[in-house]
Design a protein around this motif. Structure first.
Motif, PDB file in Angstrom:
ATOM      1  N   SER A 137       0.409  -1.481  -0.285  1.00 46.18           N
ATOM      2  CA  SER A 137      -0.297   0.428   0.084  1.00 46.18           C
ATOM      3  C   SER A 137       1.209   1.417   0.126  1.00 46.18           C
ATOM      4  N   LEU A 138       1.798   0.880   0.648  1.00 50.14           N
ATOM      5  CA  LEU A 138       2.431   2.499   0.695  1.00 50.14           C
ATOM      6  C   LEU A 138       3.401   2.726  -1.055  1.00 50.14           C
ATOM      7  N   ILE A 139       4.034   1.651  -1.031  1.00 52.22           N
ATOM      8  CA  ILE A 139       4.511   1.478  -2.442  1.00 52.22           C
ATOM      9  C   ILE A 139       3.456   1.852  -3.562  1.00 52.22           C
ATOM     10  N   LEU A 140       1.899   1.991  -3.108  1.00 49.99           N
ATOM     11  CA  LEU A 140       1.173   2.574  -4.360  1.00 49.99           C
ATOM     12  C   LEU A 140       0.944   3.179  -4.712  1.00 49.99           C
ATOM     13  N   ILE A 141       0.788   3.999  -2.870  1.00 53.45           N
ATOM     14  CA  ILE A 141      -0.029   5.176  -2.473  1.00 53.45           C
ATOM     15  C   ILE A 141       1.550   6.379  -3.022  1.00 53.45           C
ATOM     16  N   ILE A 142       2.480   5.925  -3.293  1.00 52.76           N
ATOM     17  CA  ILE A 142       3.227   7.038  -4.104  1.00 52.76           C
ATOM     18  C   ILE A 142       3.546   6.756  -5.299  1.00 52.76           C
ATOM     19  N   ILE A 143       3.343   4.949  -5.561  1.00 50.59           N
ATOM     20  CA  ILE A 143       3.189   5.273  -7.521  1.00 50.59           C
ATOM     21  C   ILE A 143       1.892   5.849  -8.709  1.00 50.59           C
ATOM     22  N   PHE A 144       0.503   6.163  -7.128  1.00 48.45           N
ATOM     23  CA  PHE A 144       0.022   6.391  -7.891  1.00 48.45           C
ATOM     24  C   PHE A 144      -0.596   8.531  -6.956  1.00 48.45           C
ATOM     25  N   SER A 145       0.481   8.921  -6.726  1.00 47.84           N
ATOM     26  CA  SER A 145       0.375  10.242  -6.216  1.00 47.84           C
ATOM     27  C   SER A 145       0.368  10.720  -7.166  1.00 47.84           C
ATOM     28  N   PRO A 146       1.067  10.985  -9.097  1.00 48.46           N
ATOM     29  CA  PRO A 146       0.287  11.736  -9.998  1.00 48.46           C
ATOM     30  C   PRO A 146      -1.791  11.447 -10.435  1.00 48.46           C
ATOM     31  N   ILE A 147      -1.743  10.287  -9.898  1.00 46.01           N
ATOM     32  CA  ILE A 147      -2.893   9.956 -10.541  1.00 46.01           C
ATOM     33  C   ILE A 147      -4.051  10.128  -9.502  1.00 46.01           C
ATOM     34  N   PHE A 148      -3.878  10.327  -8.553  1.00 49.29           N
ATOM     35  CA  PHE A 148      -5.061  12.022  -7.252  1.00 49.29           C
ATOM     36  C   PHE A 148      -4.965  12.330  -7.328  1.00 49.29           C
ATOM     37  N   LEU A 149      -4.105  13.001  -8.235  1.00 51.75           N
ATOM     38  CA  LEU A 149      -3.804  14.693  -8.587  1.00 51.75           C
ATOM     39  C   LEU A 149      -5.059  14.979  -9.182  1.00 51.75           C
ATOM     40  N   ILE A 150      -4.792  14.597 -10.768  1.00 50.07           N
ATOM     41  CA  ILE A 150      -5.090  14.430 -11.991  1.00 50.07           C
ATOM     42  C   ILE A 150      -7.500  14.317 -11.339  1.00 50.07           C
ATOM     43  N   ILE A 151      -7.311  12.792 -11.248  1.00 51.86           N
ATOM     44  CA  ILE A 151      -9.117  12.735 -11.036  1.00 51.86           C
ATOM     45  C   ILE A 151      -9.441  14.095  -9.988  1.00 51.86           C
ATOM     46  N   SER A 152      -8.195  14.541  -8.610  1.00 57.64           N
ATOM     47  CA  SER A 152      -9.254  15.348  -7.403  1.00 57.64           C
ATOM     48  C   SER A 152      -9.101  16.588  -8.488  1.00 57.64           C
ATOM     49  N   ILE A 153      -8.592  16.998  -8.825  1.00 62.90           N
ATOM     50  CA  ILE A 153      -8.801  18.662 -10.393  1.00 62.90           C
ATOM     51  C   ILE A 153     -10.240  17.823 -10.868  1.00 62.90           C
ATOM     52  N   ARG A 154     -10.251  16.779 -11.986  1.00 62.21           N
ATOM     53  CA  ARG A 154     -11.393  16.317 -12.336  1.00 62.21           C
ATOM     54  C   ARG A 154     -12.127  16.684 -11.323  1.00 62.21           C
ATOM     55  N   ILE A 155     -12.698  16.271 -10.462  1.00 64.81           N
ATOM     56  CA  ILE A 155     -14.107  15.848  -9.214  1.00 64.81           C
ATOM     57  C   ILE A 155     -14.333  17.444  -9.339  1.00 64.81           C
ATOM     58  N   LYS A 156     -13.315  17.986  -8.565  1.00 62.40           N
ATOM     59  CA  LYS A 156     -13.240  19.824  -8.503  1.00 62.40           C
ATOM     60  C   LYS A 156     -13.940  20.277  -9.174  1.00 62.40           C
ATOM     61  N   SER A 157     -13.648  20.109 -10.536  1.00 61.70           N
ATOM     62  CA  SER A 157     -13.895  20.564 -11.794  1.00 61.70           C
ATOM     63  C   SER A 157     -15.112  20.529 -12.355  1.00 61.70           C
TER      64      SER A 157
END
Length: 228
Positions: free
Chosen positions: A43-63
């Motif tokens: 889980s720790l490794i995947l959180i680091i790997i998926f951090s860019p995806i977190f950012l992209i999806i967060s922007i799409r949800i807010k918009s």
């Protein structure tokens, strides 16, 4: 994740039906420890790997709609402990006050972006934090809201011997759960009386057959379903 002695588990779980499953897991304590080590490390490794995806999806949800990026809902995990599950918000704000606690297909509460990220279960990615914190595991019975847990039979309570999971054989088998519920007049009642008992058959069988090999197989099958 600590597998407790029988006398230390909550009284509401101490019955003959649960004891049968407890005895099976009690013989597999070493595997359960390895399971927790795996959960933390991956889980720790995947959180680091998926951090860019977190950012992209967060922007799409807010918009796309008003409200927070993440949705937090009270669920029940190991030994009946309550926690807040993390998901990307896919529905309008206060959706849980506007209808059933489960989501049927074509639910009007789901947002435009939410429909897209739910399709591939991307909304579940934030649960990596729940895994890291020890509330959940990669594989295990999906965490239910207290209302549904209160409807558990004595045997169903055996699923609370282990942490709730992100995926399971039941989740794979009922990946189209929303379609089954969309024609029901009372979605909550239909879920408790028809869907939940069938899912629990899968979950209870998974406890009986618990092994690290079976857990890895379930994770691989889940990835296959997501890709397909």
């Amino acid at each position: 994740m600590r597998f407790r002695a029988w006398d230390d588990i909550p009284e509401f779980m101490r019955n003959e039906e649960v004891k049968t499953y407890y005895d099976i897991l009690d013989k597999k304590r070493f595997s359960l420890k390895i399971k927790r080590i795996f959960d933390v490390f991956v889980s720790l490794i995947l959180i680091i790997i998926f951090s860019p995806i977190f950012l992209i999806i967060s922007i799409r949800i807010k918009s796309d709609s008003e409200g927070p990026v993440f949705y937090r809902q009270e669920r029940v995990t190991q030994y009946g402990r309550k926690f807040y599950i993390f998901k990307f918000r896919t529905m309008v704000v206060n959706a849980d006050k506007m209808g059933a606690l489960v989501t049927a297909k074509n639910d009007s509460r789901v947002t435009r972006v939410g429909r897209k990220i739910r399709k591939n279960r991307v909304d579940e990615i934030p649960q990596l934090f729940n895994i890291l914190f020890g509330d959940m595991s990669f594989v295990g019975t999906r965490p239910e809201v207290p209302k549904y847990v209160n409807a558990y039979t004595n045997e169903m309570k055996a699923t609370l011997l282990l942490p709730a999971g992100v995926t399971s054989e039941a989740s794979i088998g009922y990946k189209d759960e929303g379609m089954l519920l969309q024609e029901m007049e009372d979605v909550d009642e239909a879920y408790i009386e028809k869907v939940l008992p069938e899912k629990m058959k899968w979950n209870l069988r998974s406890i009986k057959e618990f092994s690290l090999f079976h857990e890895m197989r379930t994770m691989i099958k889940t990835l296959g379903v997501m890709v397909s």
